[in-house]
Every structure is written in structure tokens, then in C-alpha cells.
Design an enzyme around this catalytic site. Sequence first.
Site, short mmCIF file in Angstrom:
data_model
loop_
_atom_site.label_atom_id
_atom_site.label_comp_id
_atom_site.label_asym_id
_atom_site.label_seq_id
_atom_site.Cartn_x
_atom_site.Cartn_y
_atom_site.Cartn_z
N ARG A 78 54.38 38.74 24.66
CA ARG A 78 53.45 37.49 24.89
C ARG A 78 54.56 36.06 24.84
O ARG A 78 55.40 36.06 23.98
CB ARG A 78 52.54 37.32 23.63
N HIS A 122 51.11 26.39 24.66
CA HIS A 122 51.42 26.44 23.42
C HIS A 122 52.18 25.12 22.88
O HIS A 122 53.46 25.06 22.75
CB HIS A 122 52.12 27.83 23.32
N GLU A 167 46.06 28.18 19.46
CA GLU A 167 45.84 27.27 18.28
C GLU A 167 45.51 25.78 18.57
O GLU A 167 46.03 25.06 18.02
CB GLU A 167 47.24 27.50 17.37
N ASN A 293 45.59 34.68 15.53
CA ASN A 293 46.88 34.55 14.79
C ASN A 293 46.61 34.45 13.24
O ASN A 293 45.43 33.78 12.80
CB ASN A 293 47.49 33.15 15.00
N TYR A 295 48.32 34.51 9.32
CA TYR A 295 49.62 34.58 8.50
C TYR A 295 49.14 34.58 6.87
O TYR A 295 49.97 35.01 6.40
CB TYR A 295 50.49 33.13 8.77
N GLU A 345 49.56 36.90 16.86
CA GLU A 345 50.62 36.60 16.01
C GLU A 345 50.41 36.95 14.57
O GLU A 345 49.15 36.78 14.19
CB GLU A 345 50.85 34.95 15.93
#
Length: 441
Positions: A78, A122, A167, A293, A295, A345
Site C-alpha cells: 500500500r 495521503h 484518514e 487504520n 493504533y 494500517e
Amino acid sequence: MPDSISFPRNFLWGSATSSFQIEGATDEDGRSESIWDRFCKQQDAIADNSNGNVACDHYHRYKEDVQLLSSLGLQAYRFSIAWPRVIPAGTGAINQKGLDFYDRLVDELLNANISPYATLYHWDLPQILEDKNGWVNRDTAYAFADYTKAVVDRLGDRVASWATLNEPFVSASLGYKTGEHAPGRKSPTDSFAAAHHLLLAHGLAMPVIREFAPKSDAGIVLNFTPCYPATDSAEDKKAANTTDGWDNRWYVEPIAGLGYPADAVEALGWDQKEIQPDDLNIISTPIDFLGINYYTRQLQRADGKEPVKPLPQTDMGWEIYPQGIYETLTRLHNSHGFKKYFITENGAAFADNADESDFVDDQNRVDYFHDHLQQVHRAIQSGVPVNGYFAWSLFDNFEWAFGYEKRFGLVRVNYETLERVPKASALWFGEVAKSNQIPER
Ligand code: FCB
């Protein structure tokens, strides 16, 4: 518990990067200035006052980098495309030399049997568009659709999957509200407008991708951070709900056809004056996949004080909360039932200790991946159609406002020699990809 956990057949294993964070070559082949080049020039905007001029020098080393992906055994890559390389003036003339780079990269990937997963935006907006009010200006959404056409027309026959945006929450919120990211504005009103125009850009680009790349998947990548009240107080619960609305529901709900989350719109006081009659229809164009994504989680306090974080943290100060990836996947699927999901991600920054040969024995990162993958597997067992997982990131790279101080890579980059050395986590992750299972730890 079995000794190892197997993933469904055809599950896709990859790693992710983004253009500004790795490419360097910011002045080459007709690329124009991006908002991040400009932002990096502001004193102290970036923790180490660095910039993206060289980064990982991927622009010149992409062949070696594709070899690296291949030697690790990864099946997909990606990456993102830099708008300022493709249409340097933001709108109008296409710079073929800029597109040539991605053309070469895609061919190199295909030759190595690695599936290209492209993201169109991005965060590196051409500065010239920011000079015209950036994402606060509705015209930027239409400019994005034209840029999409330029890229997909050239690469659409070979790229497996297209994500419009990465995002948009971070673009709108950190870029226009808190000012921590480029373009560094601090206006809640502007951030509402930016958020809406980003979503509009996504919706306008979807039919363009379908037209010029009918065989590819088209979707979007959103970030999700489960949000909990720090205490049981009614105030903290309300604060957590509003933050959940702004961080997690603001983008996915309009895409799912539900409009903006009314509770958060009211709590944050958006007058919605940017919404024009057909906008919500455009934004809710069906997607083939949702990229997620993930985290960490967040704890909210109504009084604005820093909540106590009880869990172990990464070098970003982010709590390690693997079960959040399960919660996110099941919540999204139960609420919206999208056709398929990718983890686009997931990963961790740690203060790596390299030996004299630049090798990092990052067992902490291996643990992070292992524990999150277990939870992805659990979500699949519960019926969520997750089709693949991309580790963030292939390399240590330019981590936005933190510069080169935070290392997320599977592969260490020595910033003096630009040498790449796979860490223990890269070797571990490669084995996972090749065997399609996570070994017991
Ligand atoms: C995400 C970004 C990515 C990287 C990771 C750590 O928000 O998409 O570029 O910075 O965080």
C-alpha cells in the site's frame, strides 16, 4: 488455544507507506511544493525541524525497496501518490514525468508478484491549492476528482485497489483545527468545512475510479480510535460520546448513507452551511471496501485534563489495546455491514536499539503485531469479512510532526547511509505472510 492461528485462504498480507513520508526528491521531475514542504519550513512545527527532502529516498531506491518487499514474502504493498507530482499546479496540466514514477513502481511491483494498493491522497496537497483556501474551498473537491482521473486513467489497468483518501479525520482535525499538521490552521469552523469537502472529494472520485478502472476495487481508508470515558461521570460519558462522533462516526456514517452524526454535530455546533443538496448522495456512493487504520484507544475527560493511561504505551504515548481492533471491526460491521474490510494500517513506534550492524531485535513490536493479529482473527471468526492486513510501516520514515524521531518500521532506515535493515519484526511478519498463520508466542 491452538498452537498457531491460521487465516482464511487468500487473506492478503502487506505493508504500507505514504508518498511524503518516504519518497524524498521533493524538487524532482516537476513536482511542486506541497503543504507539508511549506509546513516543515515553520520553526518548530516538526519536532526535529526536519523535512521530507530526502526522507527514505524511495524515489530513487524503489527497485531495491520492491526487492525488499519481495524478499520478506509480502503479497501486497500500500503506497500513496503525490498530487504535486501529477498535477503540479493543483488543477490543469498533467505532469507525465510525475506519473512515470508511479508507472515504474507499479510495473516493478507486478513483476515481483506484489499487488499494488494505491491511495490517492495521503495528506500532501499542492500548496498552490492551500493558497486558494485548501480543503475549506469546495473547488478542491472537484480538483481532486480531476486529479483522480489523471492517475487512474494511467494506472487503472494495473492497480488492484484504489483508496481515495487516507484518514480525512486527520487532515481536517490536525490540519485545520489543532494546527499540529499542515497546513497548520487552528479554526474549528474551517475544520468542519474541510471535513465536508474531503468527503465530497471522496464521493466525486468514486465514479471516476469505476469508469477508468472498472476491474479494481474502490474505497476509502479511515482511522478509528475507540473512545471511553475516563470515569463513570455523566460529563465524561458525554465527552467520550462527542469525541467518538467527531473522530469515529463523522466520516463513516455519511459514507454509509446515514448522514453526519446528529449528536456530535449539535454538541460541536456545526451549522452545516457547506452541505449542498446532492452532497450526501454523492458521499454515500457505495464502496467496495473500507480500509481501517487502527493504533490505540483513547480515554476522555470532560474537564480537558490528561486522563491517566493504565495500559503499557508505545513510544507515541499511545496505549497498547489490541482488543480495540476487534471492537472496531465488529462495531463497524454490525452497524454498517460493508462488503469487505482491510486493516490498512496497524503498527507501533518504539525507541529501537540497533546493534553495530543496524539490526533491531524488536520483540516489543513483534508482540504488538502478534496481539493485534490475534484480535483481527477473532473478528474474522465472528463473521467480519476482513480480507487483508497491512503493517504500518514498511520503513522507519518521516512521522509528520515528530519528524524522524519516531520509528514505526518493519525495516530500519539508517538516516546517514539510507541503508535498509529488516528488523526482527520484519522477519517475523514475513513468516506470518508466507505461512498465512500467526505462530504461538
Ligand atoms: C497514521 C497515518 C500514517 C502514520 C501513522 C503512524 O495516522 O496515516 O501516515 O503516520 O498514523
